[in-house]
Every structure is written in C-alpha cells, then in structure tokens.
Write a protein that holds these residues in place. Structure first.
Motif, PDB file in Angstrom:
ATOM      1  N   ILE A   1       8.694 -15.638 -14.320  1.00  0.00           N
ATOM      2  CA  ILE A   1       9.887 -16.002 -15.078  1.00  0.00           C
ATOM      3  C   ILE A   1      10.054 -17.507 -14.955  1.00  0.00           C
ATOM      4  O   ILE A   1      10.170 -18.042 -13.854  1.00  0.00           O
ATOM      5  N   ALA A   2      10.045 -18.195 -16.096  1.00  0.00           N
ATOM      6  CA  ALA A   2      10.232 -19.648 -16.113  1.00  0.00           C
ATOM      7  C   ALA A   2      11.565 -19.960 -16.760  1.00  0.00           C
ATOM      8  O   ALA A   2      11.907 -19.393 -17.808  1.00  0.00           O
ATOM      9  N   GLY A   3      12.326 -20.825 -16.125  1.00  0.00           N
ATOM     10  CA  GLY A   3      13.627 -21.210 -16.662  1.00  0.00           C
ATOM     11  C   GLY A   3      14.295 -22.233 -15.776  1.00  0.00           C
ATOM     12  O   GLY A   3      13.677 -22.803 -14.870  1.00  0.00           O
ATOM     13  N   GLN A   4      15.569 -22.453 -16.050  1.00  0.00           N
ATOM     14  CA  GLN A   4      16.338 -23.458 -15.326  1.00  0.00           C
ATOM     15  C   GLN A   4      17.442 -22.817 -14.499  1.00  0.00           C
ATOM     16  O   GLN A   4      18.067 -21.844 -14.929  1.00  0.00           O
ATOM     17  N   ASP A   5      17.679 -23.408 -13.322  1.00  0.00           N
ATOM     18  CA  ASP A   5      18.834 -22.981 -12.542  1.00  0.00           C
ATOM     19  C   ASP A   5      20.069 -23.686 -13.087  1.00  0.00           C
ATOM     20  O   ASP A   5      19.990 -24.426 -14.067  1.00  0.00           O
ATOM     21  N   ARG A   6      21.209 -23.479 -12.467  1.00  0.00           N
ATOM     22  CA  ARG A   6      22.450 -24.046 -13.009  1.00  0.00           C
ATOM     23  C   ARG A   6      22.502 -25.564 -12.943  1.00  0.00           C
ATOM     24  O   ARG A   6      23.312 -26.192 -13.618  1.00  0.00           O
ATOM     25  N   ASN A   7      21.637 -26.179 -12.146  1.00  0.00           N
ATOM     26  CA  ASN A   7      21.576 -27.638 -12.072  1.00  0.00           C
ATOM     27  C   ASN A   7      20.588 -28.231 -13.068  1.00  0.00           C
ATOM     28  O   ASN A   7      20.407 -29.445 -13.099  1.00  0.00           O
ATOM     29  N   GLY A   8      19.918 -27.368 -13.838  1.00  0.00           N
ATOM     30  CA  GLY A   8      18.948 -27.833 -14.819  1.00  0.00           C
ATOM     31  C   GLY A   8      17.552 -28.019 -14.265  1.00  0.00           C
ATOM     32  O   GLY A   8      16.666 -28.511 -14.958  1.00  0.00           O
ATOM     33  N   THR A   9      17.323 -27.596 -13.028  1.00  0.00           N
ATOM     34  CA  THR A   9      16.002 -27.696 -12.418  1.00  0.00           C
ATOM     35  C   THR A   9      15.107 -26.602 -12.971  1.00  0.00           C
ATOM     36  O   THR A   9      15.474 -25.432 -12.987  1.00  0.00           O
TER      37      THR A   9
ATOM     38  N   VAL B   1      10.228 -10.579  -4.977  1.00  0.00           N
ATOM     39  CA  VAL B   1      10.034 -11.992  -5.272  1.00  0.00           C
ATOM     40  C   VAL B   1       8.950 -12.502  -4.323  1.00  0.00           C
ATOM     41  O   VAL B   1       9.104 -12.425  -3.104  1.00  0.00           O
ATOM     42  N   ALA B   2       7.840 -12.985  -4.891  1.00  0.00           N
ATOM     43  CA  ALA B   2       6.727 -13.470  -4.070  1.00  0.00           C
ATOM     44  C   ALA B   2       6.910 -14.941  -3.726  1.00  0.00           C
ATOM     45  O   ALA B   2       6.736 -15.342  -2.573  1.00  0.00           O
ATOM     46  N   SER B   3       7.244 -15.754  -4.735  1.00  0.00           N
ATOM     47  CA  SER B   3       7.402 -17.184  -4.515  1.00  0.00           C
ATOM     48  C   SER B   3       8.027 -17.819  -5.747  1.00  0.00           C
ATOM     49  O   SER B   3       8.289 -17.144  -6.744  1.00  0.00           O
ATOM     50  N   ALA B   4       8.223 -19.113  -5.663  1.00  0.00           N
ATOM     51  CA  ALA B   4       8.709 -19.898  -6.801  1.00  0.00           C
ATOM     52  C   ALA B   4       8.251 -21.332  -6.585  1.00  0.00           C
ATOM     53  O   ALA B   4       7.936 -21.731  -5.464  1.00  0.00           O
ATOM     54  N   ARG B   5       8.216 -22.077  -7.674  1.00  0.00           N
ATOM     55  CA  ARG B   5       7.843 -23.486  -7.572  1.00  0.00           C
ATOM     56  C   ARG B   5       8.475 -24.259  -8.716  1.00  0.00           C
ATOM     57  O   ARG B   5       8.880 -23.682  -9.724  1.00  0.00           O
ATOM     58  N   HIS B   6       8.527 -25.569  -8.532  1.00  0.00           N
ATOM     59  CA  HIS B   6       9.038 -26.460  -9.564  1.00  0.00           C
ATOM     60  C   HIS B   6       7.982 -26.641 -10.646  1.00  0.00           C
ATOM     61  O   HIS B   6       6.788 -26.671 -10.356  1.00  0.00           O
ATOM     62  N   LEU B   7       8.418 -26.729 -11.899  1.00  0.00           N
ATOM     63  CA  LEU B   7       7.501 -26.988 -13.008  1.00  0.00           C
ATOM     64  C   LEU B   7       7.308 -28.484 -13.171  1.00  0.00           C
ATOM     65  O   LEU B   7       8.238 -29.268 -12.963  1.00  0.00           O
ATOM     66  N   ASP B   8       6.105 -28.876 -13.602  1.00  0.00           N
ATOM     67  CA  ASP B   8       5.873 -30.294 -13.884  1.00  0.00           C
ATOM     68  C   ASP B   8       6.224 -30.573 -15.353  1.00  0.00           C
ATOM     69  O   ASP B   8       6.545 -29.650 -16.120  1.00  0.00           O
ATOM     70  N   ASP B   9       6.176 -31.836 -15.752  1.00  0.00           N
ATOM     71  CA  ASP B   9       6.597 -32.227 -17.106  1.00  0.00           C
ATOM     72  C   ASP B   9       5.782 -31.550 -18.202  1.00  0.00           C
ATOM     73  O   ASP B   9       6.329 -31.160 -19.234  1.00  0.00           O
ATOM     74  N   VAL B  10       4.482 -31.389 -17.992  1.00  0.00           N
ATOM     75  CA  VAL B  10       3.627 -30.737 -18.993  1.00  0.00           C
ATOM     76  C   VAL B  10       4.031 -29.274 -19.152  1.00  0.00           C
ATOM     77  O   VAL B  10       4.120 -28.754 -20.270  1.00  0.00           O
ATOM     78  N   GLU B  11       4.301 -28.600 -18.043  1.00  0.00           N
ATOM     79  CA  GLU B  11       4.715 -27.195 -18.087  1.00  0.00           C
ATOM     80  C   GLU B  11       6.088 -27.051 -18.745  1.00  0.00           C
ATOM     81  O   GLU B  11       6.311 -26.114 -19.524  1.00  0.00           O
ATOM     82  N   ILE B  12       6.997 -27.962 -18.443  1.00  0.00           N
ATOM     83  CA  ILE B  12       8.329 -27.923 -19.060  1.00  0.00           C
ATOM     84  C   ILE B  12       8.202 -28.080 -20.567  1.00  0.00           C
ATOM     85  O   ILE B  12       8.842 -27.355 -21.337  1.00  0.00           O
ATOM     86  N   GLU B  13       7.357 -29.001 -21.012  1.00  0.00           N
ATOM     87  CA  GLU B  13       7.154 -29.195 -22.447  1.00  0.00           C
ATOM     88  C   GLU B  13       6.592 -27.934 -23.091  1.00  0.00           C
ATOM     89  O   GLU B  13       7.033 -27.523 -24.175  1.00  0.00           O
ATOM     90  N   ALA B  14       5.640 -27.282 -22.435  1.00  0.00           N
ATOM     91  CA  ALA B  14       5.062 -26.041 -22.964  1.00  0.00           C
ATOM     92  C   ALA B  14       6.111 -24.945 -23.071  1.00  0.00           C
ATOM     93  O   ALA B  14       6.176 -24.225 -24.078  1.00  0.00           O
ATOM     94  N   ILE B  15       6.948 -24.799 -22.043  1.00  0.00           N
ATOM     95  CA  ILE B  15       7.991 -23.770 -22.064  1.00  0.00           C
ATOM     96  C   ILE B  15       8.999 -24.049 -23.174  1.00  0.00           C
ATOM     97  O   ILE B  15       9.412 -23.136 -23.885  1.00  0.00           O
ATOM     98  N   THR B  16       9.402 -25.280 -23.337  1.00  0.00           N
ATOM     99  CA  THR B  16      10.381 -25.604 -24.405  1.00  0.00           C
ATOM    100  C   THR B  16       9.769 -25.334 -25.775  1.00  0.00           C
ATOM    101  O   THR B  16      10.466 -24.905 -26.680  1.00  0.00           O
TER     102      THR B  16
END
Length: 113
Positions: free
Chosen positions: A67-75, A91-106
């Motif tokens: 599941i890719a998305g933003q928390d309430r702070n926009g992270t 829940v196994a894990s989570a990580r921050h998305l990089d700029d390329v991944e954020i662009e792909a998700i948007t």
C-alpha cells in the motif's frame, strides 16, 4: 471506526464496518514489525494512517500486498503486508518513497506531478 487492542506481543488494528460492527480488515503488528519500522525510521502511527487513508495505491502479489500513500503529515510511504487469511494482514515493514517512486504513484493515481 478503528479499534486497537494488544494481545501478548501482538498489536491488532481493526477497521470496522459501521453498519454492523464486524471487522472487515484486520492488521497485525508483531515484534518483528516494530523492529523493521524502527530500522526504516517509520512510525507505527504513520503506517496505520497510510493503511486507512483514502487515495492510496494497493498492489496484491500472491499473499503479499503493498500500500503506497501519504500519512497525515504528507509523508509518502509504502507498507508491505502479508495476507494471513481473508482480510487479515500482518504488517511486515514500511519505508519512505523516493522522488521517482512518488512521481510514479501520482501518475498511477492520475494526479499532476
């Protein structure tokens, strides 16, 4: 409505259907989950916010789900889960998305970059 309860070393978050109070999704956080989140510098609260957020991108691959998305702070985060049964996930894990991944998700969501 979200309910959280602790069972020994396992924390469970349930999202309830407002109509009859029956949980339709259950998310389990184990000790290993917490260790993985600490290593990734991601808070459990942010994970819960992404899991329950609107406008996320979900991808199932066999028993795994991302599941890719933003928390309430926009992270931007991606959360990795393993399906334990019908609508029950660890829940196994989570990580921050990089700029390329954020662009792909948007782009997947049809939003401007």
């Amino acid at each position: 409505m979200v309910s959280e309860r602790r069972h020994a070393d396992v924390e469970v978050s349930q999202l309830f259907d407002d109509a009859d109070g029956v949980p339709f999704e259950v998310y389990v956080f184990t000790d290993e989950t917490y260790d993985n989140l600490v290593a990734a510098e991601v808070s459990p609260l942010s994970v819960i916010e992404v899991i329950h957020a609107h406008g996320v991108v979900r991808r199932h691959i066999g028993p795994a789900m991302q599941i890719a998305g933003q928390d309430r702070n926009g992270t931007w985060l991606v959360v990795a889960l393993i399906e334990d049964g019908d609508d029950a996930y660890t829940v196994a894990s989570a990580r921050h998305l990089d700029d390329v991944e954020i662009e792909a998700i948007t782009q997947i969501k049809g939003e401007p970059a």
